[in-house]
Every structure is written in structure tokens, then in C-alpha cells.
Scaffold this active site. Sequence first.
Site, short mmCIF file in Angstrom:
data_model
loop_
_atom_site.label_atom_id
_atom_site.label_comp_id
_atom_site.label_asym_id
_atom_site.label_seq_id
_atom_site.Cartn_x
_atom_site.Cartn_y
_atom_site.Cartn_z
N SER A 124 0.81 -1.22 0.00
CA SER A 124 0.00 0.00 0.00
C SER A 124 0.84 1.27 0.00
O SER A 124 0.33 2.34 -0.36
CB SER A 124 -0.94 0.01 1.20
OG SER A 124 -0.21 -0.17 2.41
N ASP A 150 -3.16 8.00 8.10
CA ASP A 150 -4.19 7.18 8.74
C ASP A 150 -3.65 6.28 9.85
O ASP A 150 -4.30 5.33 10.24
CB ASP A 150 -4.93 6.34 7.70
CG ASP A 150 -3.99 5.39 6.95
OD1 ASP A 150 -2.77 5.39 7.23
OD2 ASP A 150 -4.47 4.63 6.08
N HIS A 169 -0.05 4.87 6.97
CA HIS A 169 0.48 5.43 5.73
C HIS A 169 0.77 6.92 5.88
O HIS A 169 0.25 7.58 6.78
CB HIS A 169 -0.51 5.20 4.59
CG HIS A 169 -0.92 3.77 4.46
ND1 HIS A 169 -2.12 3.30 4.96
CD2 HIS A 169 -0.28 2.71 3.92
CE1 HIS A 169 -2.20 1.99 4.72
NE2 HIS A 169 -1.10 1.61 4.10
#
Length: 391
Positions: free
Chosen positions: A51, A353, A356
Site C-alpha cells: 500500500s 491514517d 500510511h
Amino acid sequence: MSLRKAEFHSGLRPPLAPPGVFFFLLILLFLSTTTTEAGCSFPAIFNFGDSNSETGGFWAAFPAQRAPFGMTYFKKPAGRASDGRAVIDFLAHALGLPFLSPYLQSIGSNFSHGANFATAASTVLLPNTSVFVTGISPFSLAIQFNQMNELRVRVFEMSPQDNLPSTDIFAKALYTFDIGQNDFTSNLATIGIEGDEQFLPQVASQIAWTIKELYNNGGRTFMVFNLAPIGCFPAFLTILPHNESDLDEYGCMISYNNAVVDYNKLLKETLQQTRLELQNASVIYVDTHSVKLELFQHPKNHGFIYGTKACCGSGGGTYNYNPQVFCGNTKIINGTIVTSSACSNPQNYVSWDGIHATEATNKIIARAILNGSYFDPPFPLSHLCNLKPIG
């Protein structure tokens, strides 16, 4: 000077040691004869990752991303695990390339300048669980490599086509790896650091194996990002067991960060050995860990207000992270509706978040990479390529 100021100024650490100077001169001489007037010698990027570098692969396979992701730059969810652009977006722009299309995206993709095989929650090692059970992606590094092979085969079968690269691009492309974080963290709370460290050599070895296979297919330039200081992440500060005595002066967990340093050392040594085996290739270790650690430790020195507090979260407090309600979600907990929403000023946060980075953080990391001071061996792109400013 703030890292956010100017095109890039590295106040984080001095450049790498002089022994690499001879290597740099050879590379400079070589690229001075091969780089076109347009700038850089890399016409494409092929990225493998999770991610931290995905551009929509996971969400192409499992459409579900929602606001506030993408709020800063794209003004809508755009497959990045951030409020805006990822590091790989900035790198592509600097090399004069468009954003990388996710390999899994069937509509609107263009692979003429590379492809992004990264998906959220991907691991280096093959997962032994399901995305529907633990959230771990089925698209591990081995699967991503197979996807790369399939793309290459199709290119040789079908090229030329407007949305596919030319057959010679695989030898000229830059191959990037930003993966391993989920191998490190997915079972950390249950098996602990000692359990984690037992299989991490397999992670480094698998990355090296993948590089060798890509080399056999013509690849020659590889950049491998090391792991971030997860002991500073708001999410892990919330969910991982630790004592107050394990927190350093910056509020980061010492034991977990030390474990990351141990893995990064192992990865660096593994890549050094790989480099010896592939002597006409550039296998570059990229120390983004140092950049991220500096931002967590001294956020205000670089234009931020909050280091170890998430922008998008719930609960407020020191970390603003609730493991039961991820960014953008709403859930009823003990009869109360809890929503994990975004702050209005993500540019003031290092963390988006809890896991990240914000776009502002990603931009600083990208500038550090482009400067070349965090490469081992030295490979200063800013001297070898006519880099575009990333804004």
C-alpha cells in the site's frame, strides 16, 4: 532549512562514504553517452510493492475505497493509501513519466511507460491466510513477479500497441521495490519480535531472488526501499504491546524500531551480495527509513505539527487511531456511532491514517530519493537525469 523548502535540501545526514565515488564516475560516464536530450535514461518504471506504493491495484480487484482518501490532490479516492500522491507518483513525474497504471486495472490502463504491480496489504512471502480473514492481499511478490512476466510475454506477442511498451523497454526500465512492511507487522502482535526475526531472512532472500529473475529477463536497474520505523506509527503505538520504558524521547517504540534496523541491515547485506552476482546491473538500496525517522522525530523542523498522530482517525488523544474503525469508515461500538474522519489540514501531519504517510510526507521522501543521498551505492539521479520539479 526545512526539507519541504527548495527542490530538495538534505539536512538529514551527510552523503554516503567516498568508496562509491569511482562507481559513480563510471555510471556518470556511461549514462552521459546513453541519456537522451529529453533527460533520463529510464523510459519506464515497473513497481513491486504494497500500500505504500500502490496506485489502485487492490481497489481494482476489490472495489471499496472511499473518501477521504485522495482528498488533497485527486479530490476523490484514487487508489492511493493517502490523502494524495504516493512516493511512486512523484518519482514517475520527476522522470517525465505519467502516473503508473495498476496492472490489475482493466479499464483505462496504459502500460507504455511501465506498470504498478503493488497492492495494499501485499507481502513478500506467500500468504497463508485470506484477504477475507486477515486482510492480507493474495498478490504477494511472487504473484506480482508472475504478473510482470505475463505482461512481458504479451508485449512480445502483441507489440506494438499504443497502450503497451516497446519490447526493448524492459532492459531500459527502472525496477522499484517497496514491500516487506506487512511481512514484518502482520503477526508482530502475536509472535513478537523474536518470532518475527526468524523468517525475515526469507523476506530479504525472496526480494533478491526476484531481482535475479528480472535480471535474467533483461532488467538492469533496481531500487529497493528499506522498511520504515514502524515503532513511530500511530497505529502500532496503539496496538502493539509495550511499556512506557520502551518509548524514546520522541515517543517511538525502541524495541520495534531496533528490530526494523536489524532487518534493514540484513536487507542491505543481501543486496550487496546480489550486486556481486550481477556485476553489470545497478542494485540500489534506498534508505527511506532515515528520512521517515527524521520526520517522525522532528516534525516541526520540516513544516509539520504532528509526528505520531494520525490525520484520519477517531478518538483524538495522542495518536487519534482506533483499530476498530479505519479511516473513512463508520461503525457502531457499544451502541455509539464512531466515524474515522480526516483532519482539515493533512499537510500538518506526517501520518495520514496511522499507517500510511500524507502526501506532504511522501513529497519529502521523494525529494530525498531524487537527491541521491540515500542510495547505496551512490546513484545520484539529480546528476544523471534532467529531473522535473515535483512541485
